[in-house]
Design a protein around this motif. Structure first.
Motif, PDB file in Angstrom:
ATOM      1  N   ALA A 383       0.639  -1.088  -0.037  1.00  0.00           N
ATOM      2  CA  ALA A 383       0.315   0.104   0.352  1.00  0.00           C
ATOM      3  C   ALA A 383       0.875   1.322   0.180  1.00  0.00           C
ATOM      4  N   ALA A 384       1.820   0.764   0.826  1.00  0.00           N
ATOM      5  CA  ALA A 384       2.977   2.294   0.947  1.00  0.00           C
ATOM      6  C   ALA A 384       3.300   3.117  -0.675  1.00  0.00           C
ATOM      7  N   SER A 385       3.544   4.240  -0.978  1.00  0.00           N
ATOM      8  CA  SER A 385       3.862   4.467  -2.481  1.00  0.00           C
ATOM      9  C   SER A 385       4.955   4.605  -2.712  1.00  0.00           C
ATOM     10  N   VAL A 386       5.899   4.107  -3.772  1.00  0.00           N
ATOM     11  CA  VAL A 386       7.224   3.813  -3.950  1.00  0.00           C
ATOM     12  C   VAL A 386       7.371   5.522  -5.073  1.00  0.00           C
ATOM     13  N   ILE A 387       8.384   6.470  -4.329  1.00  0.00           N
ATOM     14  CA  ILE A 387       8.477   7.588  -5.439  1.00  0.00           C
ATOM     15  C   ILE A 387       9.299   7.175  -6.187  1.00  0.00           C
ATOM     16  N   MET A 388       9.892   7.569  -7.369  1.00  0.00           N
ATOM     17  CA  MET A 388      10.831   8.084  -8.289  1.00  0.00           C
ATOM     18  C   MET A 388      10.899   8.556  -9.284  1.00  0.00           C
ATOM     19  N   LEU A 389      12.200   8.442 -10.006  1.00  0.00           N
ATOM     20  CA  LEU A 389      12.226   9.750 -10.874  1.00  0.00           C
ATOM     21  C   LEU A 389      12.110   8.961 -12.689  1.00  0.00           C
ATOM     22  N   TYR A 409       7.948 -19.031 -20.842  1.00  0.00           N
ATOM     23  CA  TYR A 409       8.684 -19.607 -21.117  1.00  0.00           C
ATOM     24  C   TYR A 409       8.892 -20.265 -19.611  1.00  0.00           C
ATOM     25  N   THR A 410       7.327 -19.917 -18.935  1.00  0.00           N
ATOM     26  CA  THR A 410       6.395 -20.976 -17.609  1.00  0.00           C
ATOM     27  C   THR A 410       5.490 -22.002 -18.263  1.00  0.00           C
ATOM     28  N   ASP A 411       6.027 -23.057 -17.568  1.00  0.00           N
ATOM     29  CA  ASP A 411       4.688 -24.463 -18.039  1.00  0.00           C
ATOM     30  C   ASP A 411       4.033 -23.742 -17.554  1.00  0.00           C
ATOM     31  N   SER A 412       3.026 -24.789 -18.460  1.00  0.00           N
ATOM     32  CA  SER A 412       1.337 -24.915 -17.708  1.00  0.00           C
ATOM     33  C   SER A 412       1.131 -24.745 -16.699  1.00  0.00           C
ATOM     34  N   GLY A 413       0.109 -24.442 -15.853  1.00  0.00           N
ATOM     35  CA  GLY A 413       0.600 -24.842 -14.937  1.00  0.00           C
ATOM     36  C   GLY A 413       0.958 -24.495 -13.579  1.00  0.00           C
ATOM     37  N   GLY A 414       1.912 -23.776 -14.074  1.00  0.00           N
ATOM     38  CA  GLY A 414       3.155 -22.783 -13.083  1.00  0.00           C
ATOM     39  C   GLY A 414       2.264 -21.337 -12.258  1.00  0.00           C
ATOM     40  N   LYS A 415       3.777 -20.477 -12.061  1.00  0.00           N
ATOM     41  CA  LYS A 415       3.229 -19.402 -11.039  1.00  0.00           C
ATOM     42  C   LYS A 415       3.755 -18.567 -11.295  1.00  0.00           C
ATOM     43  N   VAL A 416       3.325 -16.614 -11.933  1.00  0.00           N
ATOM     44  CA  VAL A 416       3.875 -16.434 -11.702  1.00  0.00           C
ATOM     45  C   VAL A 416       3.650 -14.873 -10.297  1.00  0.00           C
ATOM     46  N   ARG A 417       4.960 -14.485  -9.940  1.00  0.00           N
ATOM     47  CA  ARG A 417       4.653 -13.337  -9.209  1.00  0.00           C
ATOM     48  C   ARG A 417       5.949 -12.302  -9.063  1.00  0.00           C
ATOM     49  N   VAL A 418       5.029 -11.251  -8.856  1.00  0.00           N
ATOM     50  CA  VAL A 418       5.198 -10.191  -9.170  1.00  0.00           C
ATOM     51  C   VAL A 418       5.374  -9.303  -8.036  1.00  0.00           C
ATOM     52  N   ALA A 419       7.028  -8.443  -7.273  1.00  0.00           N
ATOM     53  CA  ALA A 419       6.530  -7.631  -6.328  1.00  0.00           C
ATOM     54  C   ALA A 419       7.106  -6.406  -6.348  1.00  0.00           C
ATOM     55  N   VAL A 420       6.605  -5.930  -5.285  1.00  0.00           N
ATOM     56  CA  VAL A 420       7.235  -4.466  -5.202  1.00  0.00           C
ATOM     57  C   VAL A 420       7.313  -4.044  -4.113  1.00  0.00           C
ATOM     58  N   ALA A 421       8.686  -3.374  -3.544  1.00  0.00           N
ATOM     59  CA  ALA A 421       8.889  -3.641  -2.346  1.00  0.00           C
ATOM     60  C   ALA A 421      10.275  -1.925  -1.960  1.00  0.00           C
ATOM     61  N   LYS A 422       9.942  -1.794  -1.002  1.00  0.00           N
ATOM     62  CA  LYS A 422      11.124  -0.416  -0.489  1.00  0.00           C
ATOM     63  C   LYS A 422      12.225  -0.481   0.395  1.00  0.00           C
ATOM     64  N   HIS A 423      13.243  -0.372   0.690  1.00  0.00           N
ATOM     65  CA  HIS A 423      13.594  -0.507   1.730  1.00  0.00           C
ATOM     66  C   HIS A 423      14.570   0.249   1.531  1.00  0.00           C
ATOM     67  N   GLU A 424      14.837   1.119   2.258  1.00  0.00           N
ATOM     68  CA  GLU A 424      15.625   2.501   3.120  1.00  0.00           C
ATOM     69  C   GLU A 424      15.333   3.091   1.616  1.00  0.00           C
ATOM     70  N   HIS A 425      16.779   3.078   0.758  1.00  0.00           N
ATOM     71  CA  HIS A 425      16.572   3.900  -0.920  1.00  0.00           C
ATOM     72  C   HIS A 425      16.808   3.617  -1.825  1.00  0.00           C
ATOM     73  N   GLU A 426      16.233   2.344  -1.969  1.00  0.00           N
ATOM     74  CA  GLU A 426      15.951   1.080  -3.049  1.00  0.00           C
ATOM     75  C   GLU A 426      14.771   1.305  -3.386  1.00  0.00           C
ATOM     76  N   ILE A 427      14.345   0.406  -4.473  1.00  0.00           N
ATOM     77  CA  ILE A 427      13.463   0.270  -4.964  1.00  0.00           C
ATOM     78  C   ILE A 427      13.292  -0.872  -5.609  1.00  0.00           C
ATOM     79  N   GLN A 428      12.769  -2.285  -5.692  1.00  0.00           N
ATOM     80  CA  GLN A 428      12.638  -3.373  -5.859  1.00  0.00           C
ATOM     81  C   GLN A 428      11.788  -3.705  -6.209  1.00  0.00           C
ATOM     82  N   ILE A 429      12.013  -4.251  -7.068  1.00  0.00           N
ATOM     83  CA  ILE A 429      11.296  -4.717  -8.133  1.00  0.00           C
ATOM     84  C   ILE A 429      11.394  -6.190  -8.756  1.00  0.00           C
TER      85      ILE A 429
END
Length: 506
Positions: A383-389, A409-429
């Protein structure tokens, strides 16, 4: 005529060494002559001082110059003049002490007839060769300069050797503050006896022989140095010619730790880079030809089938044609954007934005396509904003390319996970998927252009291999990093890292 660098280096080294050798020879010769003459001058001055002291002491003892008539008494009283003789008045016989002397007197000295002392009559007219003979050492080997002793009336009372020259120094002989006579000593020039002259000539010859030998040695050393120093350069020249002709397998030895070693190492790296560039160019042409030929072949086959009446131009046929056209258009668009990226013309319009909604919107746009392939989509946006330029269009393009890659490239029946996080001064996707996994050695090459894990180029397993290359450029333009890792889910993990706007402001 073309002069090579070996000849130039030889001339430079040999000329410098020869110049040093000749200069050293001239300096040594000048130093020897000056030093030898100075040595003789010091000897003459020391002898003159001792002779002056002995003459004054002998006169003080005898109170006259009569003692010089007796050679034994003169030798005992004046050791410095042991080989001295009393000048005879004529061809033979003792000298006439009262006879006037025609020579010029010493400066400021009294004269009986108003004339100054000069050389004895017997010596003045002697020819040059006879005078040279008179300058040779006496019977007892004396090496002191000639001299004359005059009394107060300027009569010659004692002599040694030929007459001194007119400009010879004249020393007053005094006892109890009274002038008792004059001492005239020749300069050291007349002391150059035959042995001295031979020694001097021998030293001069030896000096020039040494200088000549040094010059020859310098030339020989210059030849060896020129060959040794330029051997690596010649190897580099020959290797450069082969490299320019297209032989990228050429290598030169790079042993050592000097600048030539660095040059050889740089040359080898250049050859490797050119070889890789040539292979990449050939592979690029082959890959582009393959990727363009495949959709065109499908289109041609579909159109021929319609012309032959095998297939009807219904909605399904048109949809198939449209899919191939879209694939071809996407391939051309990717190639075009990569070419713009290469020349720095790919446009970016960066603004302050929250990257989380962009990632979430891109993921949701793929939900249906993933569901059609029976692949589950998990999102962890937060829910937190992840601000960047950044550029919202390019970031959306980045996420779609990553999700397209996961979809392909993912087989049928598989899973894709997308995550966004902020740690100090870094944005992780993070975009992770399940099996199949990418072999560990191939992970660093996933961002290379036209690289695909499937070496058979089967279109059933993926696209053209340009999407991840474009992703790397987009991330780089935003000052971030992108890495390919093994996913804990069993497949591929694409980790993207950006700096927050607060970090850039700091």
């Amino acid at each position: 005529m073309r002069i090579g660098i070996t000849s130039k280096l030889f001339v430079a080294i040999s000329a410098a060494c020869i110049l040093v050798a000749v200069t050293m020879g001239v300096a040594v010769r000048w130093s020897f002559e000056q030093g030898f003459l100075g040595y003789l001058q010091r000897q003459s001055q020391s002898h003159s001082l001792r002779l002056q002291q002995e003459l004054e002491a002998a006169w003080a003892t005898h109170r006259s110059w009569d003692f010089v008539k007796d050679p034994v008494a003169a030798a005992a009283a004046i050791p410095e003049a042991i080989d001295a003789g009393v000048p005879p008045p004529g061809p033979s016989g003792p000298p006439d002490m009262n006879a006037p002397h025609d020579g010029p007197p010493p400066d400021g000295a009294p004269s009986g007839n108003g004339a100054e002392p000069g050389p004895p009559p017997g010596d003045a007219g002697a020819p040059p060769d006879m005078r040279d003979d008179l300058r040779s050492p006496g019977p007892q080997g004396s090496r002191h300069p000639p001299f004359r002793v005059y009394d107060t009336d300027m009569h010659n009372v004692l002599q040694k050797g030929p007459p001194p020259p007119p400009d010879a120094p004249r020393l007053p002989l005094t006892v109890d503050g009274k002038v008792i006579g004059w001492l005239v000593v020749a300069g050291p020039e007349v002391m150059f006896h035959s042995a001295d002259r031979q020694f001097q000539a021998q030293q001069v010859r030896t000096t020039w022989l040494i200088a000549g030998f040094a010059a020859l040695l310098a030339a020989g050393v210059a030849v060896v140095l020129a060959r040794l120093l330029l051997a690596p350069v010649r190897r580099l020249v020959l290797a450069t010619h082969r490299l320019a002709s297209g032989d990228y397998s050429i290598r030169v030895p790079d042993a050592g730790s000097d600048e030539l070693h660095d040059l050889a190492a740089d040359f080898n790296r250049l050859a490797i880079s050119l070889g890789n560039a040539e292979r990449s160019r050939r592979n690029l042409i082959a890959d582009i030809s393959h990727e363009l030929r495949t959709p065109l072949a499908v289109l041609r086959g579909e159109l021929e089938a319609i012309e032959d009446g095998v297939r009807k131009p219904d909605r399904a046929t048109l949809a198939s044609l449209q899919a191939e056209v879209a694939l071809l258009s996407q391939l051309i668009d990717d190639l075009y954007e990569l070419s713009l990226a290469d020349i720095g013309e790919l446009s970016f319009e960066k603004v302050r934005l929250d990257v989380a909604p962009i990632v979430e919107a891109a993921a949701e746009s793929f939900r249906d396509r993933l569901a059609d392939k029976k692949i589950a989509l998990e999102t962890d946006i937060g829910a937190a904003s992840v601000i960047m330029l950044g550029d919202p269009y390019r970031l959306t393009q980045l996420m779609k390319n990553l999700l397209e890659n996961a979809l392909r490239y993912t087989d049928s029946g598989g899973k894709v996970r997308v995550a966004v996080a902020k740690h100090e001064h870094e944005i992780q996707i993070d975009v992770q998927d399940t099996h199949p996994a990418v072999p560990e050695p191939l992970l660093p090459h996933l961002f290379d252009r036209l690289f695909r894990v499937d070496a058979s180029r089967s279109r059933q397993s993926g696209g053209a291999g340009l999407g991840l290359a474009l992703c790397k450029h987009i991330v780089g333009q935003h000052g971030g990093t992108i890495d390919a890792l093994r996913s804990p889910l069993g497949g591929l993990w694409i980790a993207v890292r950006f700096a927050t706007l607060e970090a850039k402001d700091d």
